[in-house]
Scaffold this active site. Structure first.
Site, PDB file in Angstrom:
ATOM      1  N   ASP A 106       0.842  -1.191   0.000  1.00 32.05           N
ATOM      2  CA  ASP A 106       0.000   0.000   0.000  1.00 32.05           C
ATOM      3  C   ASP A 106       0.887   1.255   0.000  1.00 32.05           C
ATOM      4  O   ASP A 106       1.719   1.412  -0.887  1.00 32.05           O
ATOM      5  CB  ASP A 106      -0.962  -0.072   1.196  1.00 32.05           C
ATOM      6  CG  ASP A 106      -1.971   1.045   1.247  1.00 32.05           C
ATOM      7  OD1 ASP A 106      -2.897   1.056   0.421  1.00 32.05           O
ATOM      8  OD2 ASP A 106      -1.834   1.929   2.118  1.00 32.05           O
ATOM      9  N   HIS A 122      -7.085  -6.644   0.270  1.00 28.87           N
ATOM     10  CA  HIS A 122      -6.053  -5.606   0.233  1.00 28.87           C
ATOM     11  C   HIS A 122      -4.892  -5.859   1.190  1.00 28.87           C
ATOM     12  O   HIS A 122      -3.895  -5.152   1.136  1.00 28.87           O
ATOM     13  CB  HIS A 122      -6.689  -4.249   0.549  1.00 28.87           C
ATOM     14  CG  HIS A 122      -5.745  -3.090   0.477  1.00 28.87           C
ATOM     15  ND1 HIS A 122      -4.930  -2.858  -0.614  1.00 28.87           N
ATOM     16  CD2 HIS A 122      -5.485  -2.102   1.372  1.00 28.87           C
ATOM     17  CE1 HIS A 122      -4.214  -1.762  -0.400  1.00 28.87           C
ATOM     18  NE2 HIS A 122      -4.531  -1.294   0.794  1.00 28.87           N
TER      19      HIS A 122
END
Length: 313
Positions: A120, A286
């Site tokens: 991320d 994610h």
């Protein structure tokens, strides 16, 4: 920059999640960075994403430390690292500034060249690190992103709906800070509860650590991070696109059930930046290193050892 003596873990949660790791607080030219260090062998820097801390690597860090010297840092503004003022242009929270922290942390620990893995926001920091410091980065692994220039130049409705926070948190201070800090517990629960995945993938101690670190000071720093992204970072990448490429080998993994996997052509987005590229989707959301550490390790261990990783079947 200075390197302090070993410190105790920043919390009981970190102590439980990162057994065998020692902690240092390292002063860089722009921040004080908390780093957990463990293992022996070639150096490997791990950089977390938003709204996480270094403990997001806890399910892979111990196994990686059997073959590498693992350094898991809290980004400036996050976790237990310092939270400097962003400045009028938010430059203190650019990926360039955060990458400089990482290079200086590794130098303070005696490592001039090292592998780096990021998730991320941490993957965006690692991307900028590989461009700005090619002599320092020997290999780069990215979890669940496409490069910022491609992303912000090709926004889709689906991605935008799932990634509202990019633009909300980038609004002028203190608008997003005041709204988010009105109920920090609700905010972090909502933020981590990803579509089709839920909260059960997180270890209770990790979730407690993320909640502990969700403070007004951290929320402001994260907003500064996003403000820098849509201004300075985007312009840096625009200037570099077609002019500079990543010199080291690059491994890209992404979750097939993440906003990245559902809405973006990942390899196509990376290819202009990384001539030595390999990668594939894995069946996660994610947070791959917390949901499927076995698949992340199966790729990281050979890749950072200089071998060609293969997709698990």
């Amino acid at each position: 920059m200075t390197q302090d003596a070993d410190q105790p873990p920043p919390s009981p949660y970190a102590a439980a999640l990162m057994p065998g790791f020692r902690y240092r607080r390292i002063q860089t030219s722009g921040a004080e960075i908390l780093a957990a260090i463990g293992g022996a062998g070639p150096p490997l820097l791990l950089i977390h994403g938003n709204p996480l801390t270094h403990v997001s690597w806890h399910r892979v860090a111990g196994d990686l430390a059997r073959r590498f010297t693992v350094v898991a840092m809290d980004l400036r503004g996050y976790g237990d690292s310092s939270k400097p003022e962003g400045g009028a242009d938010h430059a203190a929270y650019s990926f360039r500034a955060m990458a400089q922290d990482g290079v200086e942390v590794m130098a303070a620990l005696g490592f001039a060249r090292f592998g780096v893995a990021g998730h991320d926001r941490g993957a965006r920091v690692a991307f900028r690190m590989a461009l700005d410091h090619p002599a320092a980065v020997s290999a780069l692994a990215s979890l669940d992103i496409v490069p910022t220039w491609h992303l912000l130049s090709n926004i889709t409705l689906g991605w935008g709906l799932e990634s509202y926070h990019w633009f909300f948190m980038a609004q002028k201070a203190p608008f997003p800070e005041r709204l988010l800090c009105a109920d920090l517990g609700y905010y972090i629960d909502y933020k981590l509860n990803k579509k089709g995945v839920g909260l059960s993938i997180f270890a209770p101690e990790a979730f407690a650590e993320y909640k502990r670190c969700t403070t007004p000071e951290q929320v402001h720093a994260v907003c500064e991070d996003y403000r820098a992204t849509v201004t300075l970072d985007y312009e840096m990448d625009r200037a570099d696109f077609g002019q500079r490429r990543i010199a080291c080998p690059v491994l890209v993994l992404w979750g097939s059930n993440s906003h990245v996997g559902r809405h973006l052509a990942v390899m196509e987005a990376w290819r202009p930046w990384a001539p030595d590229l390999r990668g594939w989707a894995i069946p996660t959301g994610h947070y791959p290193a917390e949901q499927r550490p076995d698949l992340v390790l199966g790729a990281f261990l050979p890749f950072f050892a200089g071998e060609e990783p293969t997709e698990a079947v």
